[in-house]
Design an enzyme around this catalytic site. Structure first.
Site, PDB file in Angstrom:
ATOM      1  N   SER A 151       0.807  -1.222   0.000  1.00 48.73           N
ATOM      2  CA  SER A 151       0.000   0.000   0.000  1.00 48.73           C
ATOM      3  C   SER A 151       0.842   1.275   0.000  1.00 48.73           C
ATOM      4  O   SER A 151       0.420   2.301  -0.540  1.00 48.73           O
ATOM      5  CB  SER A 151      -0.945   0.005   1.211  1.00 48.73           C
ATOM      6  OG  SER A 151      -0.220  -0.153   2.423  1.00 48.73           O
ATOM      7  N   ASP A 156      -6.335   7.167   8.675  1.00 49.08           N
ATOM      8  CA  ASP A 156      -6.390   5.831   9.284  1.00 49.08           C
ATOM      9  C   ASP A 156      -5.292   5.618  10.325  1.00 49.08           C
ATOM     10  O   ASP A 156      -5.232   4.576  10.958  1.00 49.08           O
ATOM     11  CB  ASP A 156      -6.345   4.733   8.211  1.00 49.08           C
ATOM     12  CG  ASP A 156      -5.010   4.654   7.459  1.00 49.08           C
ATOM     13  OD1 ASP A 156      -4.048   5.346   7.844  1.00 49.08           O
ATOM     14  OD2 ASP A 156      -4.939   3.890   6.474  1.00 49.08           O
ATOM     15  N   HIS A 186      -1.309   4.617   7.386  1.00 44.16           N
ATOM     16  CA  HIS A 186      -0.643   5.004   6.138  1.00 44.16           C
ATOM     17  C   HIS A 186      -0.215   6.473   6.198  1.00 44.16           C
ATOM     18  O   HIS A 186      -0.818   7.264   6.924  1.00 44.16           O
ATOM     19  CB  HIS A 186      -1.578   4.791   4.945  1.00 44.16           C
ATOM     20  CG  HIS A 186      -1.897   3.358   4.696  1.00 44.16           C
ATOM     21  ND1 HIS A 186      -3.040   2.758   5.195  1.00 44.16           N
ATOM     22  CD2 HIS A 186      -1.211   2.385   4.042  1.00 44.16           C
ATOM     23  CE1 HIS A 186      -3.059   1.488   4.842  1.00 44.16           C
ATOM     24  NE2 HIS A 186      -1.962   1.229   4.149  1.00 44.16           N
TER      25      HIS A 186
END
Length: 199
Positions: A13, A170, A173
């Site tokens: 990610s 979040d 990240h």
């Protein structure tokens, strides 16, 4: 006329840019701009997938030409308790396959997950040590396969630890500002061969 320079971004990610609101904020686009700054025409291919582990990297390797590859992987291996020797071996195999294709391969090893706010304070030392051990195993495998380990100053992780704005909503990240900081840390490893040309 200079030929097209093929730049592939593989990994998880972080490589895909989760937490960014626009592609221009991602590592691939930021670092492609570094290569374009040398006068090259860059074809960027972001093949990274959120949630990917080292076991998923082989499927991300392009079938076409690759001049430069950036691999960012390790966080999901750590959270899934992948043994360091297993993840490092799989990473090394992918690095070797890219090197055999003629690519220069730069790898950003596993991050220090102890900086994530969700890690309980009592476990942070353990997570820091586990992250470092995993990153070292990766680094050894990458070098043995002919790749380059990105030289990232540990102080960068301290900046993330001290500044919540470097994380996205979040809290795991990076935010666009966090990606800018990571790209800045990776840029010298990406730009190194071009600096040699300019000497």
């Amino acid at each position: 006329m200079m030929s097209t320079f093929h730049f592939a971004v593989l990994g998880d990610s972080l490589a895909a840019g989760v937490g960014c609101s626009h592609p221009s904020q991602t590592l691939g686009h930021r670092l492609a701009a570094v290569v374009r700054g040398t006068g090259r025409q860059v074809a960027l291919s972001v093949r990274a997938v959120s949630g990917a582990r080292s076991a998923d990297l082989a499927a991300q390797v392009p079938t076409g030409p690759v001049d430069l590859a950036l691999i960012v992987v390790g966080a999901n291996d750590l959270t899934s308790f992948t043994p360091p020797q297993v993840g490092a071996r799989l990473l090394g195999q992918v690095v070797a396959s890219l090197v055999n294709k003629g690519a220069r391969v730069v790898v950003a090893t596993a991050p220090d997950l102890s900086i994530v706010s969700g890690v309980p304070p009592a476990y942070r030392d353990f997570v820091r040590q586990a992250s470092a051990l995993y990153a070292q195993a990766q680094a050894d495998a990458v070098r043995a396969a002919g790749g380059i380990v990105a030289d990232i100053d540990p102080a960068m992780f301290d900046r993330f630890r001290a500044d919540p704005s470097l994380f996205s909503a979040d809290r795991f990240h990076p935010s666009p500002a966090g990606y800018a900081l990571i790209a800045e840390a990776l840029a010298p490893s990406i730009d190194a061969p071009f600096r040699t040309e300019r000497l």
